[in-house]
Write a protein that holds these residues in place. Structure first.
Motif, PDB file in Angstrom:
ATOM      1  N   ILE A 296       0.882  -1.056   0.087  1.00  0.00           N
ATOM      2  CA  ILE A 296       0.169  -0.248  -0.511  1.00  0.00           C
ATOM      3  C   ILE A 296       0.773   1.423   0.001  1.00  0.00           C
ATOM      4  O   ILE A 296       0.635   1.723  -0.404  1.00  0.00           O
TER       5      ILE A 296
ATOM      6  N   PHE B 196       1.966   1.690  -2.962  1.00  0.00           N
ATOM      7  CA  PHE B 196       0.568   2.186  -4.298  1.00  0.00           C
ATOM      8  C   PHE B 196       0.873   3.753  -4.349  1.00  0.00           C
ATOM      9  O   PHE B 196       1.217   4.573  -4.611  1.00  0.00           O
TER      10      PHE B 196
ATOM     11  N   THR C  42       1.482   7.099  -6.590  1.00  0.00           N
ATOM     12  CA  THR C  42      -0.162   7.957  -6.811  1.00  0.00           C
ATOM     13  C   THR C  42       1.013   8.763  -6.837  1.00  0.00           C
ATOM     14  O   THR C  42       0.051  10.185  -7.722  1.00  0.00           O
TER      15      THR C  42
ATOM     16  N   ILE D   6       1.460   4.321 -12.811  1.00  0.00           N
ATOM     17  CA  ILE D   6       1.184   4.255 -11.052  1.00  0.00           C
ATOM     18  C   ILE D   6       1.390   3.008 -10.608  1.00  0.00           C
ATOM     19  O   ILE D   6       1.273   2.447 -10.710  1.00  0.00           O
ATOM     20  N   LEU D   7       0.289   2.152 -11.938  1.00  0.00           N
ATOM     21  CA  LEU D   7       0.545   1.126 -11.665  1.00  0.00           C
ATOM     22  C   LEU D   7       1.983   0.456 -12.335  1.00  0.00           C
ATOM     23  O   LEU D   7       2.204  -0.889 -11.258  1.00  0.00           O
TER      24      LEU D   7
ATOM     25  N   SER E 275       4.021   0.000  -8.512  1.00  0.00           N
ATOM     26  CA  SER E 275       3.361  -0.489  -7.350  1.00  0.00           C
ATOM     27  C   SER E 275       3.806  -1.295  -7.761  1.00  0.00           C
ATOM     28  O   SER E 275       3.783  -2.073  -6.821  1.00  0.00           O
ATOM     29  N   THR E 276       3.303  -2.464  -9.096  1.00  0.00           N
ATOM     30  CA  THR E 276       3.474  -3.978  -9.336  1.00  0.00           C
ATOM     31  C   THR E 276       4.830  -3.974  -8.659  1.00  0.00           C
ATOM     32  O   THR E 276       5.268  -5.336  -8.523  1.00  0.00           O
TER      33      THR E 276
ATOM     34  N   SER F  56       3.012  -4.052 -15.888  1.00  0.00           N
ATOM     35  CA  SER F  56       2.250  -4.510 -14.675  1.00  0.00           C
ATOM     36  C   SER F  56       1.374  -5.976 -14.534  1.00  0.00           C
ATOM     37  O   SER F  56       1.343  -6.636 -13.697  1.00  0.00           O
TER      38      SER F  56
ATOM     39  N   THR G  19       2.282  -8.774 -12.217  1.00  0.00           N
ATOM     40  CA  THR G  19       1.165  -9.105 -10.756  1.00  0.00           C
ATOM     41  C   THR G  19       1.622 -11.040 -11.498  1.00  0.00           C
ATOM     42  O   THR G  19       1.756 -11.431 -10.034  1.00  0.00           O
TER      43      THR G  19
END
Lengths: 232, 519
Positions: free
Chosen positions: B400, B403, B407, B428-429, B432-433, B495, B499
């Motif tokens: 989080i 992320f 962001t 962003i994705l 984060s990933t 991403s 994932t």
């Protein structure tokens, strides 16, 4: 009830625990006694499920890795392990919530009182002395009211009053029907409280003594030196 | 003195024996060494490869920036004590009937040995650099000697400064103000120039390469010493090396003169060093862990079971930062905003470049997270909850946090650069990933190698991962971009691959919570 059957643990080529078997009955205080490096901490960690091992360990009939076993087991490590940024009080709340305990606050307050922590509940884990950390570590283990509890060298770093309180706590837990397993190499610290002593040396139980079998604690000491080959 | 030589000799042999006893770590180290050595030999054999055309001004600026950075780190960390001894040295040698001078020399030799691996790495990288940057013959020696002198001098100056502060503790805040005041004055020309021209990089190069900066004692001298790798041996180079050596001997003499008092100055620095080493062995950032302060936060645990782990970590994060925003987030955001307003490049290129740089910074600087601290305590294994729940609860706060970091960085930069919503979201994705890949890959590393053997293996594993991601995800992203001309879709592809890796690593890593080996 704690049952250990033919448990073996190796660290590479070193055999730390060799085919060890024993039981700790309900309402019984069993002490694992042994010189440094005998494998006491290793067997305790195996029971707590912190080390991979061969053999079988059951807690009230459940495998020690099962959730049912974890619910009724507590472990107090040799070196106090606290979270740096949590206060004393937050440690207890965290454990209580993680174990889904209800109505634990009064018991927590009693424990704080017994171990002189009442005025230190706002202190962070990292701000405490080693002895104080050990007291918090004990409270975290006891607060869950376990049916089986493991203490690894619990007296190290404690002041005389805390040692006295801890001994009383051992007896209270025994009276409540809890199976208490204590590992130590200091015989004096467990005098008065033990029901059964397992003397360990080089990864094996070399002798088992029951309270009824000995006249006094000096006999235990002499026997310990004789069977571990550490007599002068 | 023979006792000290004995310690050095035995310590070295025991380190080698210790490595042999841990075959997994040894194999990984051999692979790392093999890769570096192969690249070195290949570069040595093929000196006709591609060259980087770098102006002398850029080289001068890089050396200047790096020297300033090293001095700054050494001097600021010395405020709370610095030492090149371990606690065993302090307890046993300082109480033994040995001359203080011998002990100092012993500490000095240990410091050189500590820097040996860095030196070896530099030496092995030399053929690459020689080819790429067109260094002169013998530049390797110039770089190595200058670097070694720089490391020794910064350590010694740190100790001298600490000795000076220790006499009157109130000096600490004055010295701190002096250091930061000097830094502000030093970087001011860059800020003013960037404000005028809007070009940060050029402004930095223009200032840091100014010829007269060489007259700044030590910092300027070292810049010129390093530049010898490009310009060759000159009278100036010899003079600055000589001056650096004199400063080292002067610092040594000062510390030697402290004699018995020396112990007092070393002991607190050594305690700090021990704590840092302990933190680093646990995979944490040594400096930030030791110096971390916690805010008072009133909080109540409301979540039960494994979620209590999640809530506890969130509470710890609140205490050590601003909720989920850490100092690293602020630095990354400041850097990204600065780049967005001052680097005149196409917006889409810039955002892709930022993603690459952020990934690289995450590779280097995302060391241990809170969950790794959890793994070294017994609580997490004993809590009666399913291993997969415990894994998710303990790692989720970090994911989080990454992320939110992504962001903030790509959201704000996206607005500044006026890029499309979809590209910003895809960036962003992707960020984060990638962070999640690093988090869960650490679980796998931990399962394979046990407690991570320093951060070298962790970073090595992450580099291998990045190579896999670059070769699969980035290739796929390029293909998607070429066929659709959509940067957003291309970034989404990264991403997707990330994932898949995260799920795979979770699957392998969960075993750590089922069957631990907490030694």
């Amino acid at each position: 009830m704690l049952q250990i059957k033919e448990v073996t643990k190796r660290y590479g080529k070193v055999l730390a625990v060799d085919q060890m078997s024993f039981e700790v009955g309900e309402g019984e205080i069993t002490v694992v006694l042994g010189p440094n490096g005998a494998g006491k901490s290793t067997i305790i960690k195996c029971i707590a499920g912190l080390l991979q091992h061969s053999g079988e360990i059951t807690i009230n009939g459940y495998n020690n890795k099962d959730l049912e076993a974890k619910r009724i087991l507590s472990y107090i490590p040799e070196a106090p392990a606290l979270f740096d940024s949590l206060t004393v009080e937050e440690h207890i709340h965290f454990i209580a919530k993680a174990y889904r305990l209800k109505n634990y606050e009064e018991y927590a307050a009693q424990l704080f009182e017994r171990f002189d922590l009442s005025d230190k509940t706002d202190k962070l884990g990292k701000e405490l002395s080693r002895g104080m950390q050990q007291k918090v570590s004990i409270c975290c283990g006891v607060i869950t009211r376990p049916k089986v509890i493991l203490f690894d060298e619990p007296m190290i770093g404690l002041d005389p009053k805390a040692i006295k309180e801890l001994k009383e706590l051992f007896v209270e837990m025994r009276d409540r029907g809890c199976s208490v397993l204590i590992s130590t190499h200091i015989i004096d610290t467990i005098k008065e409280v033990w029901d059964k002593v397992l003397i360990m040396n080089k990864g094996k139980i070399v002798s088992t003594m029951l309270r009824d079998e000995v006249q006094d604690d000096n006999e235990l000491e002499e026997h310990f030196f004789a069977v571990t080959g550490t007599a002068e | 003195m023979s006792a000290l030589i004995y310690i050095l000799n035995r310590s070295f042999k025991n380190i080698v024996k210790g490595l042999i006893r841990k075959p997994a770590a040894l194999i990984a180290y051999i692979i790392i060494a093999g890769l570096i050595l192969t690249s070195s030999i290949m570069a040595g054999l093929n000196q006709d490869g591609p060259r980087v055309t770098m102006s002398l001004d850029v080289a001068r600026s890089i050396f200047m920036g790096y020297t300033v950075f090293l001095f700054l780190i050494a001097l600021t960390s010395s405020l709370s004590g610095t030492s090149f001894f371990r606690m065993a040295d302090v307890n046993m040698l300082f109480t033994a009937p040995l001359k203080a001078g011998y002990i100092l020399i012993y500490g000095f030799v240990k410091q050189i040995a500590t820097n040996f691996m860095v030196m070896l790495y530099l030496a092995l990288q030399y053929p690459n650099w020689k080819r790429m940057f067109g260094l002169i013959h013998g530049a390797g020696w110039i770089l190595m000697i200058s670097y070694m002198l720089l490391l020794l001098l910064t350590s010694l100056l740190g100790m001298v400064l600490y000795a000076y502060i220790s006499r009157k503790p109130q000096r600490s805040s004055t010295v701190k103000k002096l250091i930061f005041g000097t830094v502000i004055i030093f970087v001011m020309p860059i800020v003013i120039n960037t404000y005028k021209s809007g070009d940060l990089l050029n402004s930095a190069v223009m200032w840091l390469s100014k010829d007269y900066l060489k007259f700044i004692p030590l910092i300027g001298w070292f810049r010129e010493m390093f530049m010898g790798a490009f310009t060759g041996v000159s009278a100036e180079l010899i003079l600055y090396t000589f001056l650096a050596l004199i400063t080292i001997f002067a610092a040594l003499f000062y510390l030697y003169r402290l004699d018995t008092e020396f112990y007092e100055y070393v002991v607190s620095g050594t305690e700090l060093r021990e704590n840092m080493i302990k933190a680093m062995r646990e995979g944490k950032s040594g400096t930030s862990t030791v110096h971390r302060r916690y805010r008072k936060v009133k909080a109540k645990f409301t979540l039960e079971g494994s979620l209590a782990i999640f809530q506890r970590q969130m509470l710890e994060k609140r205490k050590s930062g601003f909720w989920l925003i850490s100092v690293r987030t602020i630095f990354l955001l400041a850097g990204a905003v600065l780049a967005a307003v001052s680097i005149p490049v196409d917006s889409l290129q810039l955002i892709t470049g930022m993603l690459g740089i952020s990934a690289y910074l995450m590779l280097i600087f995302t060391l241990a997270a809170v969950w790794e601290g959890d793994l070294s305590l017994h609580y997490i294994y004993l809590i009666p909850e399913a291993p997969v729940k415990k894994m998710l609860s303990s790692t989720l706060p970090e994911v989080i946090k990454i992320f939110i970091e992504g962001t903030l960085i790509f959201g704000i930069v996206g607005v500044i650069l006026r890029i499309s919503f979809w590209v910003a979201l895809a960036a962003i994705l992707a960020y984060s990933t990638l962070g999640a890949v690093f988090v869960y890959s650490d679980l796998v590393v931990r399962r394979l190698f046990g407690k991570i053997h320093g951060n070298i293996l962790r970073i090595f594993f992450r580099i291998i991962l990045l190579i896999i991601i670059i070769s699969s995800a980035v290739t796929l992203a390029v293909l998607v971009f070429m066929s659709t001309n959509s940067q957003a879709l291309a970034l989404f592809m990264i991403s997707v691959i990330n994932t898949v890796l995260v799920i795979l690593f979770m699957f392998i890593g969960v075993g750590l919570f089922k069957s631990p080996e907490l030694t």
